[in-house]
Design an enzyme around this catalytic site. Structure first.
Site, PDB file in Angstrom:
ATOM      1  N   ASP A 170      50.961  46.495 107.812  1.00 15.67           N
ATOM      2  CA  ASP A 170      51.324  47.553 106.878  1.00 15.67           C
ATOM      3  C   ASP A 170      52.764  47.349 106.429  1.00 15.67           C
ATOM      4  OD1 ASP A 170      51.166  51.193 106.984  1.00 15.67           O
ATOM      5  OD2 ASP A 170      51.158  49.776 105.340  1.00 15.67           O
ATOM      6  N   CYS A 228      49.435  83.172  84.584  1.00 16.62           N
ATOM      7  CA  CYS A 228      49.978  83.552  85.895  1.00 16.62           C
ATOM      8  C   CYS A 228      51.255  82.766  86.191  1.00 16.62           C
ATOM      9  CB  CYS A 228      48.937  83.267  86.973  1.00 16.62           C
ATOM     10  SG  CYS A 228      49.576  83.524  88.637  1.00 16.62           S
ATOM     11  N   LYS A 253      45.926  43.417 109.572  1.00 17.82           N
ATOM     12  CA  LYS A 253      46.340  43.817 108.235  1.00 17.82           C
ATOM     13  C   LYS A 253      47.673  44.547 108.394  1.00 17.82           C
ATOM     14  CE  LYS A 253      44.688  46.293 104.166  1.00 17.82           C
ATOM     15  NZ  LYS A 253      45.979  46.888 103.937  1.00 17.82           N
ATOM     16  N   ALA A 257      76.058  33.362 122.414  1.00 18.63           N
ATOM     17  CA  ALA A 257      77.427  32.849 122.290  1.00 18.63           C
ATOM     18  C   ALA A 257      77.417  31.371 121.875  1.00 18.63           C
ATOM     19  CB  ALA A 257      78.170  33.023 123.608  1.00 18.63           C
ATOM     20  N   TYR A 303      50.392  34.350 105.580  1.00 18.03           N
ATOM     21  CA  TYR A 303      48.955  34.146 105.797  1.00 18.03           C
ATOM     22  C   TYR A 303      48.222  33.436 104.665  1.00 18.03           C
ATOM     23  CZ  TYR A 303      49.139  38.535 103.199  1.00 18.03           C
ATOM     24  OH  TYR A 303      49.421  39.490 102.267  1.00 18.03           O
ATOM     25  N   GLU A 334      42.313  38.612 110.891  1.00 18.02           N
ATOM     26  CA  GLU A 334      43.772  38.737 111.050  1.00 18.02           C
ATOM     27  C   GLU A 334      44.166  40.203 111.028  1.00 18.02           C
ATOM     28  OE1 GLU A 334      45.485  36.793 107.665  1.00 18.02           O
ATOM     29  OE2 GLU A 334      44.272  34.999 107.991  1.00 18.02           O
ATOM     30  N   CYS A 366      45.588  87.784  93.494  1.00 20.70           N
ATOM     31  CA  CYS A 366      46.530  86.671  93.358  1.00 20.70           C
ATOM     32  C   CYS A 366      47.899  87.115  93.895  1.00 20.70           C
ATOM     33  CB  CYS A 366      46.662  86.258  91.890  1.00 20.70           C
ATOM     34  SG  CYS A 366      47.974  85.045  91.646  1.00 20.70           S
ATOM     35  N   CYS A 382      42.512  82.460  90.386  1.00 21.93           N
ATOM     36  CA  CYS A 382      43.203  83.506  89.654  1.00 21.93           C
ATOM     37  C   CYS A 382      42.894  83.212  88.190  1.00 21.93           C
ATOM     38  CB  CYS A 382      44.711  83.416  89.917  1.00 21.93           C
ATOM     39  SG  CYS A 382      45.668  84.351  88.711  1.00 21.93           S
ATOM     40  N   CYS A 402      50.433  87.315  90.763  1.00 15.83           N
ATOM     41  CA  CYS A 402      50.363  88.234  89.620  1.00 15.83           C
ATOM     42  C   CYS A 402      49.457  89.429  89.884  1.00 15.83           C
ATOM     43  CB  CYS A 402      49.904  87.492  88.363  1.00 15.83           C
ATOM     44  SG  CYS A 402      48.172  86.985  88.429  1.00 15.83           S
ATOM     45  N   LYS A 454      38.208  37.330 106.710  1.00 16.28           N
ATOM     46  CA  LYS A 454      38.248  36.383 105.591  1.00 16.28           C
ATOM     47  C   LYS A 454      37.226  35.279 105.801  1.00 16.28           C
ATOM     48  CE  LYS A 454      43.169  37.149 105.043  1.00 16.28           C
ATOM     49  NZ  LYS A 454      44.518  36.595 105.004  1.00 16.28           N
ATOM     50  N   LYS A 507      39.408  48.855 107.547  1.00 16.66           N
ATOM     51  CA  LYS A 507      40.457  49.874 107.696  1.00 16.66           C
ATOM     52  C   LYS A 507      40.198  50.701 108.944  1.00 16.66           C
ATOM     53  CE  LYS A 507      42.880  51.211 104.505  1.00 16.66           C
ATOM     54  NZ  LYS A 507      44.139  51.037 103.827  1.00 16.66           N
TER      55      LYS A 507
HETATM   56  S1  IVH Z   1      44.792  38.867 102.390  1.00 15.31           S
HETATM   57  C1  IVH Z   1      43.404  37.187  98.546  1.00 15.31           C
HETATM   58  N1  IVH Z   1      45.774  39.193 104.787  1.00 15.31           N
HETATM   59  O1  IVH Z   1      46.972  44.199 102.538  1.00 15.31           O
HETATM   60  C2  IVH Z   1      44.247  37.646  99.672  1.00 15.31           C
HETATM   61  N2  IVH Z   1      46.373  40.771 103.141  1.00 15.31           N
HETATM   62  O2  IVH Z   1      45.258  46.204 101.120  1.00 15.31           O
HETATM   63  C3  IVH Z   1      44.259  39.119  99.811  1.00 15.31           C
HETATM   64  N3  IVH Z   1      47.887  42.505 103.933  1.00 15.31           N
HETATM   65  O3  IVH Z   1      47.771  43.371  99.262  1.00 15.31           O
HETATM   66  C4  IVH Z   1      45.155  39.609 100.850  1.00 15.31           C
HETATM   67  N4  IVH Z   1      48.070  41.773 105.996  1.00 15.31           N
HETATM   68  O4  IVH Z   1      49.564  42.968 101.023  1.00 15.31           O
HETATM   69  C5  IVH Z   1      45.731  39.677 103.546  1.00 15.31           C
HETATM   70  N5  IVH Z   1      46.562  39.311 106.959  1.00 15.31           N
HETATM   71  C6  IVH Z   1      46.522  39.787 105.723  1.00 15.31           C
HETATM   72  C7  IVH Z   1      47.236  40.943 105.339  1.00 15.31           C
HETATM   73  C8  IVH Z   1      47.124  41.410 104.039  1.00 15.31           C
HETATM   74  C9  IVH Z   1      48.450  42.695 105.136  1.00 15.31           C
HETATM   75  C10 IVH Z   1      48.088  43.380 102.764  1.00 15.31           C
HETATM   76  C11 IVH Z   1      48.293  42.633 101.482  1.00 15.31           C
HETATM   77  C12 IVH Z   1      47.278  43.191 100.522  1.00 15.31           C
HETATM   78  C13 IVH Z   1      46.918  44.469 101.168  1.00 15.31           C
HETATM   79  C14 IVH Z   1      45.521  44.898 100.736  1.00 15.31           C
END
Ligand code: IVH
Length: 700
Positions: free
Chosen positions: A138, A459, A136, A46, A249, A134, A436, A454, A439, A318, A342
Site C-alpha cells: 500500500d 432548507c 500488494k 562509523a 516488481y 506477491e 428536520c 426533509c 428547519c 500474477k 483484496k
Molecule cells: S502489479 C500490470 N504488483 O497496486 C501490473 N501492483 O491496485 C499491475 N501494487 O497500481 C500492477 N504492490 O501500484 C502489482 N506486487 C505488486 C503490487 C502492486 C502494490 C499496486 C500498484 C497498482 C495497485 C493496483
C-alpha cells in the site's frame, strides 16, 4: 582531517586518486546496498561514514571526478518550480480486484474462456496454472529508468500515461540503486525501466508522527499519505529525511545492452533478475502450480499482514508467463493476467458517544456516529456513518454502546454493529427525528427508500451541500471555493442560494477572515469564468435528484437551454422519457423539480446574473454530431461501467448502440466474459471488434 586547498581545474587528477575515488564509490554503493536493500550490513555506521567522508573530500578537490551515480549525489538542490511531466514508456496499468476466493476463481474461469476464444486452440492452457503471488504494497507506484546501468529518471504513476518527474527525490531514497549491480559477467541493459512501490514502513511512520506532534506539526493519517508527501517535496533534502523504502516488481521497458540479452520471460525470473541488478524485491513472493494453493497463500496473509513491517492491502496473483499475460491484454486499466486479492475490511471497536444528524444535498437525513477516537489501519476515526435509522434499529445500535467500526478500502467508515456482550444497561435507544433539525419541516419517507427526507428544497441545512455541489469539479468547477469558504459565505449572510455567488463583490469578500485582495479577485474571476461552462454542467450543478452527467448531457442536448428544459419538463414527464438516457425515475424527478416555484425563481435569478448557457438543441430528429457520429456499436461482456452508462456515453458522442450484430454494425465492443454468439456473428459478418480502451480512443 586537514582541508587541502581545491585543486585548480587545470591540474591533472593523479591516477591514484582516480582509482581511489572509483573504489570508494563502488565500496560505498555496496555497503549501501547491503544496508538498505539486503538489511545485512557488514561494517559499522562509523566505518561507513569514514568512507563517505573520504570520497566527499576527494570530490571537493577534484569536482570532475563526481559521477551521477556517486553516493555523495543522493541529495541534490531543491527544484525551483513544480515537477516536470514524464511520459511513461508504456501505460502503467492498474489491477482488477477480487474480494474472496470465489472472485479469484471467476477470474481464472474468465481467463480460460478468453484464452480459448482469442488465443486459439493451439495455445498452451497449462501456462494458466503457473502463478506468482506477491504482497500488494500500500504505497505509491514509481517508475525508475536506468541508462547503461545508471539511474537517470524516476517518475510517479500520474494518470498511468504521464507522471511527474521526481528523479531528485528518488535519488534521496537509499534503497533506490544509483547504479545497477553487475553480477558475474552480466552487463546491464542499455535501457531499463522498472516499476515499484515506494512506501514508509509502519514503525518509521509512527516515529515520524510522534516527531511531528512534538514539533507541533501536522501529523499524517497513514503511512501512504506520509510517503506521498515525502515523494512530492520540492526539496530532496526533505525527502531524504523521511524513511522511504522501495520494492520493485515489474519491468516496463527494456533495451538490451552490448551482450544482446533479452528480458526475463516470466514474473518469477523478473523478480530474480531485479534482485540481481540490486533492486529491493519482496521476500515473500511465491510461485504456485495451481490456483487453490495461490489462494490459500493469499488468505494466510489476512492474519500475517500484521507481522509485516509495511502496510499491504492485499496480495497480487500474477500469471507467471509474461508473454501470455501480454497477449491476454487488459480491460480498461486492468491487465487480465493479474488480479489483486483484496483483504477484508479492517475493523476496531470503540464507544458510540452520540449521534448527530447531517442533511444531504437532496434533503436526505443522515445519522452520524460520534465516536471515541479509534485507530484502524493507521487512521484515527472519530466519526462514522450510521447509514439510516432503519439500519440503526435493525442492528440495535444504542448510544453508549461499544460498537464495531469498519473501514474497507476507501469507503467511509461505518458502524457495523454493537458488541452486545459489553452492554451495561445504561445505553440509550436512538429514536429517529420526526422534524428536520434545521428547519422544522416534518420529515417524510419515500416509498421504497429507507432514508428520511426533509422536503423543504430551501432548507438551510442543505444549503452548504447544495452550493458545494454546484461549485464542484463535476459541475460548475469554480476553483478556490472549498467547503470552508462556502460555510464562511453563508455564515456572513452573503449567499442564500447558488445565484448569489454571481453578485458577490470584492468588498463583500474582503470583509471575510483570511481574504486579501489577490485571493478575492481570484475567486471572483473563477466565478465569472464559470458563466461560460456548458449547459450540462449547470444542470448537474442544480442538483436535481437522480440527474448525473449522462442524463444532464442528454437533457442539455435535447433542450439547449434551462428555460426550454423547464418548460418541457413541467408540461409532461413523458416528453422527457423519450430521450435516450432518461428513464421514468429521472423524468419524474426532473418534472417535479421543474414545477417548483423555487426552481423558476432561481433560474430567473441566475439569468439576471448572466448565467444562462445555451447550445444548439438537437431535437429528436436532428442528425447526431460528435466524434462517433455515423458509428453503430454493439456491446458484449462487462466493461468498466454498466452497459447503460457506456451506451449513454456513446450516444453523447454522437454514436448509436444496438443490441445485435448486423452488417450495419461498425464495431463490436468486447468487455470481460463476452457473449460467444455475438463474437461469432461479428466474425461471420467481418465486423471488427474493439476494446473499451479503443472505443474511448475513437472518441478523442
Ligand atoms: S502489479 C500490470 N504488483 O497496486 C501490473 N501492483 O491496485 C499491475 N501494487 O497500481 C500492477 N504492490 O501500484 C502489482 N506486487 C505488486 C503490487 C502492486 C502494490 C499496486 C500498484 C497498482 C495497485 C493496483
Amino acid at each position: 582531517m586537514s582541508r587541502s586547498p581545491a585543486a585548480s581545474s587545470a591540474d591533472p587528477v593523479p591516477q591514484s586518486v582516480v582509482e581511489r575515488a572509483a573504489w570508494l564509490r563502488a565500496e560505498i554503493n555496496e555497503h549501501n546496498y547491503r544496508y538498505h536493500v539486503l538489511d545485512a550490513p557488514i561494517i559499522s555506521d562509523a566505518e561507513f561514514d569514514a568512507l563517505l567522508n573520504e570520497l566527499r573530500e576527494i570530490e571537493s578537490r577534484y569536482p570532475e571526478l563526481i559521477t551521477p551515480d556517486s553516493p555523495t549525489q543522493r541529495v541534490g538542490a531543491p527544484a525551483a518550480e513544480g515537477f516536470a511531466k514524464v511520459r511513461h514508456p508504456q501505460p502503467i496499468l492498474s489491477l482488477g480486484n477480487a474480494f474472496d476466493a470465489a472472485d479469484v476463481r471467476a477470474w481464472r474461469d474468465r481467463l480460460i474462456k478468453y484464452a480459448q476464444q482469442y488465443l486459439g486452440a493451439s495455445s498452451d492452457l497449462s501456462a494458466l496454472d503457473d502463478y506468482v503471488v506477491e504482497p500488494k504494497i500500500d504505497g505509491l507506484t514509481v517508475v525508475l529508468t536506468y541508462a547503461d546501468g545508471v539511474f537517470v529518471q524516476g517518475a510517479t504513476r500520474g494518470d498511468g500515461l504521464v507522471g511527474e518527474d521526481i528523479t531528485a527525490n528518488l535519488r534521496a531514497v537509499k534503497s533506490v540503486p544509483l547504479a545497477l549491480r553487475r553480477e558475474g559477467a552480466m552487463t546491464p541493459p542499455a535501457r531499463l525501466s522498472v516499476r515499484g512501490e515506494a512506501f514508509m514502513p509502519i514503525a518509521d511512520f509512527e516515529k515520524l508522527n510522534q516527531a511531528q506532534r512534538a514539533a507541533g506539526e501536522r501529523t499524517f493519517a497513514n503511512p501512504r499519505n506520509a510517503a506521498a508527501g515525502a515523494l512530492r517535496q520540492l526539496d530532496p533534502s526533505l525527502t531524504a529525511r523521511r524513511p522511504l523504502r522501495l520494492l520493485c516488481y515489474a519491468i516496463v521497458d527494456f533495451a538490451p545492452g552490448a551482450d544482446g540479452q533479452t528480458p526475463p520471460r516470466t514474473q518469477w525470473e523478473t523478480l530474480d533478475y531485479l534482485r540481481q541488478l540490486g533492486f529491493p524485491v519482496t521476500h515473500i513472493a511465491q510461485r504456485f502450480g495451481d490456483l487453490e494453493s495461490a489462494i490459500a497463500y493469499c488468505a494466510s496473509y489476512v492474519e500475517k499482514r500484521d507481522d509485516l513491517p509495511f502496510e499491504i492491502d492485499g496480495m497480487v496473483i500474477k500469471l507467471n508467463d509474461l508473454e501470455l499475460a501480454q497477449r491476454l491484454g487488459y480491460v480498461g486499466k486492468d491487465p487480465r493476467g493479474a488480479i489483486a486479492f483484496k483483504f477484508p475490511a479492517r475493523e476496531a471497536t470503540t464507544i458510540l458517544k452520540d449521534v448527530n444528524v447531517t442533511i444531504g444535498r437532496t434533503g436526505n437525513i443522515v445519522p452520524n456516529a460520534v465516536l471515541e477516537p479509534v485507530h484502524i489501519g493507521g487512521i484515527t476515526i472519530t466519526n462514522a456513518t450510521l447509514h439510516n435509522y432503519d439500519d440503526i434499529a435493525r442492528k440495535d445500535i444504542r448510544i453508549g454502546d461499544r460498537v464495531i467500526v469498519k473501514r474497507a478500502g476507501d469507503v467511509i467508515p461505518y458502524v457495523a454493529g454493537p458488541v452486545i456482550a459489553a452492554r451495561t444497561g445504561r445505553e440509550r435507544i436512538i429514536t429517529p427525528p420526526t422534524e428536520c433539525p434545521f428547519c422544522g419541516t416534518a420529515l417524510v419517507r419515500r416509498e421504497g427508500e429507507v432514508a428520511l427526507y426533509c422536503t423543504n428544497a430551501d432548507c438551510p441545512g442543505r444549503l452548504d451541500r447544495a452550493i458545494s455541489h454546484f461549485v464542484g469539479s463535476s459541475a460548475m468547477d469554480i476553483a478556490g471555493l472549498g467547503e470552508k469558504i462556502v460555510a464562511q459565505l453563508i455564515e456572513a449572510g452573503l449567499i442564500a442560494d447558488v445565484a448569489d455567488l454571481y453578485t458577490l463583490k470584492k468588498e463583500d469578500l474582503l470583509g471575510l477572515e483570511k481574504f486579501a485582495e489577490r485571493k478575492a479577485q481570484k475567486l471572483l474571476d473563477a466565478i465569472e469564468a464559470s458563466k461560460r461552462q456548458p449547459l450540462y454542467r449547470l444542470i448537474i450543478g442544480l442538483g436535481i435528484r437522480h440527474v448525473g452527467e449522462v442524463a444532464a448531457r442528454a437533457l442539455a442536448d435535447r433542450f439547449g437551454s434551462l428555460d426550454a428544459l423547464v418548460q418541457a419538463a413541467s408540461a409532461s414527464p413523458e416528453a422527457l422519457q423519450a430521450i435516450e438516457g432518461v428513464g421514468p425515475v429521472i423524468a419524474e424527478s426532473v418534472s417535479e423539480w421543474a414545477k417548483r416555484e423555487s426552481t423558476r425563481a432561481l433560474i430567473a435569478k441566475l439569468k439576471r446574473a448572466g448565467v444562462d448557457p445555451r447550445q444548439a438543441a438537437r431535437g429528436s430528429q436532428a442528425k447526431a454530431e460528435g466524434p462517433l457520429a455515423g458509428y453503430t456499436f454493439v456491446i458484449t461482456g462487462t466493461l468498466s461501467q454498466p452497459r447503460e452508462a457506456i451506451a449513454a456515453w456513446i450516444e453523447s458522442q454522437g454514436g448509436k448502440v444496438t443490441d445485435s450484430v448486423s452488417k450495419n454494425t461498425t464495431y463490436l465492443v468486447v468487455g470481460d466474459a463476452p457473449g460467444a454468439s455475438k463474437i461469432k456473428k461479428a466474425q461471420q459478418l467481418n465486423v471488427p471488434t474493439i476494446s473499451e480502451e479503443e472505443l474511448r480512443r475513437l472518441a478523442r
